[in-house]
Design an enzyme around this catalytic site. Sequence first.
Site, PDB file in Angstrom:
ATOM      1  N   LYS A   1      35.465 -25.074  -8.618  1.00  0.00           N
ATOM      2  CA  LYS A   1      35.775 -23.693  -8.465  1.00  0.00           C
ATOM      3  C   LYS A   1      36.928 -23.522  -9.338  1.00  0.00           C
ATOM      4  O   LYS A   1      37.564 -24.626  -9.806  1.00  0.00           O
ATOM      5  CB  LYS A   1      36.403 -23.368  -7.110  1.00  0.00           C
ATOM      6  CG  LYS A   1      36.344 -21.752  -6.624  1.00  0.00           C
ATOM      7  CD  LYS A   1      34.949 -21.433  -6.436  1.00  0.00           C
ATOM      8  CE  LYS A   1      34.923 -19.870  -6.214  1.00  0.00           C
ATOM      9  NZ  LYS A   1      33.548 -19.476  -5.563  1.00  0.00           N
TER      10      LYS A   1
ATOM     11  N   ASP B   1      32.972 -14.771  -9.537  1.00  0.00           N
ATOM     12  CA  ASP B   1      33.824 -14.521  -8.246  1.00  0.00           C
ATOM     13  C   ASP B   1      34.443 -13.278  -8.282  1.00  0.00           C
ATOM     14  O   ASP B   1      34.259 -12.301  -9.112  1.00  0.00           O
ATOM     15  CB  ASP B   1      34.516 -15.767  -7.928  1.00  0.00           C
ATOM     16  CG  ASP B   1      34.819 -15.838  -6.486  1.00  0.00           C
ATOM     17  OD1 ASP B   1      34.173 -16.397  -5.574  1.00  0.00           O
ATOM     18  OD2 ASP B   1      36.062 -15.430  -5.919  1.00  0.00           O
TER      19      ASP B   1
END
Length: 448
Positions: free
Chosen positions: A129, A169
Site C-alpha cells: 500500500k 484508493d
Amino acid sequence: MAALHTALQEIYDEVLQRNPGEAEFHQAVREVLDSLGPVVTKHPEYTNAAVIRRMCEPERQIIFRVPWVDDRGVTQINRGFRVEFNSALGPYKGGLRFHPSVYLGIVKFLGFEQIFKNSLTGLPIGGGKGGSDFDPKGRSDGEIMRFCQSFMTELYRHIGEHTDVPAGDIGVGGREIGYLFGQYKRITNRYESGVLTGKGLSWGGSLVRTEATGYGAVFFTDEILRVRGDSFDGKKVVVSGSGNVATYAVQKVHQLGGTVVAASDSSGFIVDETGIDLDALKEIKEVRRGRIADYLEFRPAARFVTGASIWEVPCDIALPCATQNELDGGDALELARNGCTIVAEGANMPCSPDAVKVFAEAGVTFAPGKAANAGGVATSGLEMQQNASRDSWTFEHTEQRLEEIMRGIHDRCLETAEEYGVPGSYSAGANIAGFTKVADAMLALGVI
C-alpha cells in the site's frame, strides 16, 4: 477483548513495541491475531518458523519527500509512502491513498490488510500500500498533475509489473492514475501497462474496475443472503460514503432488487426512502465534485442530515463504504436495535473492534473488508492479466469473473471457519484462509 494465545500475545507485544503510535496498524494486526489461536495450535510450524512475526514486519518501507509548485508559484512539500508488505504470493499489489490523514501507520494498516485480501482472491498477488498526505480536494488539474509527476519521480524506481503494482484508493482516481502512468512512461521509456491498475479504458484499463469494489461487496452480501435462502428483494440498505465504492454498491443493490435509502459524505448524509437516485449521485460526485447536500436539487423530498450518524437510519443491511473506524460500538447497537441483520464492509476496516463485538453479541452477520471488499483488487488482478496478454475483455466477461471470485471468497471463508471450529464466522474464516495460504508460501520459500 478475549485473551490471545500465548505465542500470539508475544508477537502482538512486539508489534506494539516496534511500531509505537501506529494505532490503525495495531488494530489491524490484533484483529487477525484474534483468529489465529486454533491455527497455531494445529500448525506449530507457523510459530516455530516465525512466519507470523515475519508477516507483521513489512519487507520494505519507503518514505520520501514530494516537492511540487502550486498555481501561485509557491513550493509545497508533502510526504510520500510505499510499504511493500509481503510478496510470498506475487508482486506487491495495493492502492495509493492521497489524503491529509495519511501517515506510516495508516499505510501499514492498509498494506497488512491487503496481504490477506489479495490471498483470498486466489490470484498470484502479494500485499502492499502507499500514498501521501497530499490533499487533492480543491486543487486544480495542473496542481494535481505536478504533484503526481513529482510523486512518481521517486516511486518509479520501486515499482514494476513483476515487482509492485499500485492502484488507486481514496483521493486517487482515473485522473491521478493517468498523470502517474504518464510520468512513469516518460521516465522509463517503457509502455509497461501492467505497472499500474485503474487505468483509463483507452490505454490499458479494464472494464468493471471502476465498479468493482462496490459490486464485489454486494456480490458477497448476496451470497450471504443466498445461503440463508434469501435475496436482496425488498431489502432496505444503508450505504455510507458517496465515492466509487458507495456509488457502485448502490447501483448493484438496485439491480438485485434492494433499495438503498441513505448515502453520505464528510458533511452529512441524505435519506431518500424511495431509493437513492444514482444518476443524481454521479452528477454531484463524479461531474461537479460537489457535496452530498446538493442531492436535494434533484430530489427535494429527500432529507439532508448533519450532526447525526447515518447508522441511525433503519435498514436490513448496512454497507459501510467510506473510511476506517467510521462505525463504532454505539452505531452498531443502533443498527442492531433497528433490525439490521447483515453488515458487510465495503471500505477498509470501517467497523471498530467495539462494533464488531456488538454485532457478534447481537447475532448480526458481519463480513470483514478483507473478504467483502476484495472485488477492487480482484479486478485489478484481472486488469493485470489483460495487460500481460495484450488483451481486452468485455464488461460482461469481466463482471462474471468478478462475481465468481467474490462467491469463491465467500465459500472459502465459510468452509475455513467450519474447519477451525468457528462455524459461521466470516471474520475468522477470512483471516485464517487468507493467512494460511500466505504462510504456506512463506514456509516453502525459506527464511527470507
